[in-house]
Design an enzyme around this catalytic site. Sequence first.
Site, PDB file in Angstrom:
ATOM      1  N   HIS A   1      97.660  19.441  37.614  1.00 20.24           N
ATOM      2  CA  HIS A   1      98.707  20.468  37.449  1.00 20.24           C
ATOM      3  C   HIS A   1      98.091  21.859  37.284  1.00 20.24           C
ATOM      4  O   HIS A   1      98.703  22.745  36.701  1.00 20.24           O
ATOM      5  CB  HIS A   1      99.624  20.146  36.256  1.00 20.24           C
ATOM      6  CG  HIS A   1     100.546  18.991  36.530  1.00 20.24           C
ATOM      7  ND1 HIS A   1     101.704  19.134  37.267  1.00 20.24           N
ATOM      8  CD2 HIS A   1     100.473  17.688  36.186  1.00 20.24           C
ATOM      9  CE1 HIS A   1     102.318  17.951  37.347  1.00 20.24           C
ATOM     10  NE2 HIS A   1     101.585  17.055  36.714  1.00 20.24           N
ATOM     11  N   THR A   2      96.893  22.022  37.789  1.00 19.58           N
ATOM     12  CA  THR A   2      96.231  23.323  37.748  1.00 19.58           C
ATOM     13  C   THR A   2      96.410  24.068  39.070  1.00 19.58           C
ATOM     14  O   THR A   2      96.312  25.290  39.107  1.00 19.58           O
ATOM     15  CB  THR A   2      94.720  23.153  37.513  1.00 19.58           C
ATOM     16  OG1 THR A   2      94.282  22.072  38.339  1.00 19.58           O
ATOM     17  CG2 THR A   2      94.423  22.812  36.067  1.00 19.58           C
ATOM     18  N   ASP A   3      96.670  23.322  40.156  1.00 18.68           N
ATOM     19  CA  ASP A   3      96.666  23.959  41.482  1.00 18.68           C
ATOM     20  C   ASP A   3      97.695  25.082  41.584  1.00 18.68           C
ATOM     21  O   ASP A   3      97.369  26.192  41.981  1.00 18.68           O
ATOM     22  CB  ASP A   3      96.845  22.922  42.610  1.00 18.68           C
ATOM     23  CG  ASP A   3      98.066  22.027  42.438  1.00 18.68           C
ATOM     24  OD1 ASP A   3      98.688  22.060  41.361  1.00 18.68           O
ATOM     25  OD2 ASP A   3      98.406  21.311  43.391  1.00 18.68           O
ATOM     26  N   SER A  23      99.263   2.287  66.193  1.00 15.85           N
ATOM     27  CA  SER A  23      98.887   2.055  64.799  1.00 15.85           C
ATOM     28  C   SER A  23      98.685   0.562  64.586  1.00 15.85           C
ATOM     29  O   SER A  23      99.626  -0.221  64.733  1.00 15.85           O
ATOM     30  CB  SER A  23      99.993   2.557  63.863  1.00 15.85           C
ATOM     31  OG  SER A  23      99.913   1.886  62.621  1.00 15.85           O
ATOM     32  N   GLY A  50     100.839   5.532  49.449  1.00 14.53           N
ATOM     33  CA  GLY A  50     101.684   5.957  48.345  1.00 14.53           C
ATOM     34  C   GLY A  50     101.146   5.608  46.966  1.00 14.53           C
ATOM     35  O   GLY A  50     101.899   5.571  45.999  1.00 14.53           O
ATOM     36  N   ALA A  51      99.841   5.349  46.850  1.00 10.59           N
ATOM     37  CA  ALA A  51      99.272   4.969  45.552  1.00 10.59           C
ATOM     38  C   ALA A  51      98.636   6.170  44.853  1.00 10.59           C
ATOM     39  O   ALA A  51      98.090   6.040  43.765  1.00 10.59           O
ATOM     40  CB  ALA A  51      98.237   3.870  45.736  1.00 10.59           C
ATOM     41  N   LEU A  62      96.237   8.091  46.440  1.00 13.86           N
ATOM     42  CA  LEU A  62      94.904   8.334  47.003  1.00 13.86           C
ATOM     43  C   LEU A  62      94.980   9.158  48.288  1.00 13.86           C
ATOM     44  O   LEU A  62      93.982   9.368  48.958  1.00 13.86           O
ATOM     45  CB  LEU A  62      94.195   7.003  47.276  1.00 13.86           C
ATOM     46  CG  LEU A  62      94.012   6.113  46.054  1.00 13.86           C
ATOM     47  CD1 LEU A  62      93.220   4.862  46.421  1.00 13.86           C
ATOM     48  CD2 LEU A  62      93.285   6.867  44.969  1.00 13.86           C
ATOM     49  N   ASP A  89      94.371  17.745  48.766  1.00 13.74           N
ATOM     50  CA  ASP A  89      94.160  16.445  49.401  1.00 13.74           C
ATOM     51  C   ASP A  89      93.457  16.590  50.749  1.00 13.74           C
ATOM     52  O   ASP A  89      92.484  15.887  51.039  1.00 13.74           O
ATOM     53  CB  ASP A  89      95.497  15.724  49.602  1.00 13.74           C
ATOM     54  CG  ASP A  89      96.195  15.460  48.280  1.00 13.74           C
ATOM     55  OD1 ASP A  89      95.579  15.684  47.219  1.00 13.74           O
ATOM     56  OD2 ASP A  89      97.367  15.034  48.311  1.00 13.74           O
TER      57      ASP A  89
HETATM   58  P1  ADP Z   1      99.988   8.983  49.976  1.00 14.36           P
HETATM   59  O1  ADP Z   1     100.089   9.332  48.524  1.00 14.36           O
HETATM   60  O2  ADP Z   1      99.216   7.735  50.183  1.00 14.36           O
HETATM   61  O3  ADP Z   1      99.522  10.126  50.792  1.00 14.36           O
HETATM   62  P2  ADP Z   1     102.398   9.473  51.445  1.00 14.36           P
HETATM   63  O4  ADP Z   1     103.770   8.987  51.294  1.00 14.36           O
HETATM   64  O5  ADP Z   1     102.147  10.936  51.355  1.00 14.36           O
HETATM   65  O6  ADP Z   1     101.479   8.658  50.435  1.00 14.36           O
HETATM   66  O7  ADP Z   1     101.849   9.045  52.886  1.00 14.36           O
HETATM   67  C1  ADP Z   1     102.001   7.721  53.328  1.00 14.36           C
HETATM   68  C2  ADP Z   1     102.375   7.725  54.796  1.00 14.36           C
HETATM   69  O8  ADP Z   1     101.230   8.058  55.588  1.00 14.36           O
HETATM   70  C3  ADP Z   1     102.818   6.365  55.277  1.00 14.36           C
HETATM   71  O9  ADP Z   1     104.186   6.167  55.052  1.00 14.36           O
HETATM   72  C4  ADP Z   1     102.482   6.441  56.753  1.00 14.36           C
HETATM   73  O10 ADP Z   1     103.479   7.128  57.463  1.00 14.36           O
HETATM   74  C5  ADP Z   1     101.222   7.297  56.774  1.00 14.36           C
HETATM   75  N1  ADP Z   1     100.031   6.421  56.739  1.00 14.36           N
HETATM   76  C6  ADP Z   1      99.109   6.333  55.775  1.00 14.36           C
HETATM   77  N2  ADP Z   1      98.164   5.401  56.068  1.00 14.36           N
HETATM   78  C7  ADP Z   1      98.503   4.889  57.245  1.00 14.36           C
HETATM   79  C8  ADP Z   1      97.954   3.883  58.099  1.00 14.36           C
HETATM   80  N3  ADP Z   1      96.857   3.202  57.743  1.00 14.36           N
HETATM   81  N4  ADP Z   1      98.581   3.625  59.255  1.00 14.36           N
HETATM   82  C9  ADP Z   1      99.687   4.288  59.600  1.00 14.36           C
HETATM   83  N5  ADP Z   1     100.260   5.234  58.857  1.00 14.36           N
HETATM   84  C10 ADP Z   1      99.690   5.540  57.700  1.00 14.36           C
END
Ligand code: ADP
Length: 380
Positions: free
Chosen positions: A32-34, A65, A118-119, A121, A168
Amino acid sequence: MKEQILSKFRSLFGKEGTLYMSSGRINLIGEHTDYNGGYVFPGAINFGIMAAIEPNGTDRVNVYSIDFDEKVSFGLTEEDKPEQHWPRYIFGVCMETLKRGGKVQGFDAVFAGDVPLGAGLSSSAALESVFAYAINEINGNGIDKFELAKIGQSTEHNYCGVKCGIMDQFASLFGKEGSLIRLDCKTGEYKYFPFHPKGYKLVLLDTCVKHQLADSAYNKRRESCERAAAAIRANHPEVDFLSDAKRVWLDEVRDQISQEDFIRAEYVIGEVQRVLDVCDALERDDYETVGEMMYQTHFGLSRLYEVSCEELDFLNKLARKCEVTGSRVMGGGFGGCTINLVKNELYETFINTAVQEFTLKFGHAPKIYNVVISDGARKL
Ligand code: ADP
Ligand code: MG
């Protein structure tokens, strides 16, 4: 992963593809510094997205994909904007490259990754960065890496509806094995610091929860910070952002701002200093101090900034109990991961205890990610 991508590329497109890779990221400290013009301190990790890419001599992009088992084709005009989720990131990167005067010829690509989605990372930044980097290379655009990070950031803003900062994408592109990068969010200046925690592991515990409060709470925190900065600025005009303020300057305005705004600002000003302290400690190989700062950050995020939650506090407390060197919530809060610096000999016990006790209390196990600070975007 590599062989799978190359052989899929061969079978789909009948030729060899060139491999590129970029990474997810962690942020050791600086939360929360950015948006307060302060420091963040990220590094790229050993989880990434790999893509085989080759120009195809047309004006279309064909991408497969592996993880979603989907193939999408689009042209390079706004009218051809794909609907699906993951292709939007790639389309966005193409469009943002064009907006900066870069060339984007049509290409074929196959990609896959192991950054958990969505974790916290930043799998999306890994995806943007690998394509931004590769498109820049295959078209000979010569766009510098900072601008490539901005291409990823603008992709999130303009094509994915996520108003994120630059950290990021910056980490994904600039990441280096064995180094964390202190980024000054006000000036864009950055500096590498050695990160060689010999005898320690860096492990994330994912609570797998995301509480709904996050968005509105985030906006309220930003407003608090702006009010506190404005009050301080009245006495000290050099304060553009809250991160410019000294702690004593905040004390001067204690009676002029709400108690809530005060503790929010107290956290931010403390956090900016903690990033500097961690950088100093790393130059001395002093990982015990690094760990202590991580606990202090967790305390601040939990009690002053109030963006933690029961699950995160539970894991943090458990880390203390297991004598883990450092532990804190990573990311915006209200769920997601804790990041933990733990001595090798305590690792097994910590993980086993965390899984057992967390499951007992919350009905599901946390996910475990062992991370190593690794290289960011590159051609393989
Ligand atoms: P995060 O915190 O991991 O960035 P986001 O919701 O911002 O979560 O981004 C996740 C999205 O990025 C996924 O829903 C997908 O659309 C895309 N994505 C991430 N990794 C992959 C992958 N290995 N293959 C296809 N799409 C991916
Ligand atoms: Mg993301």
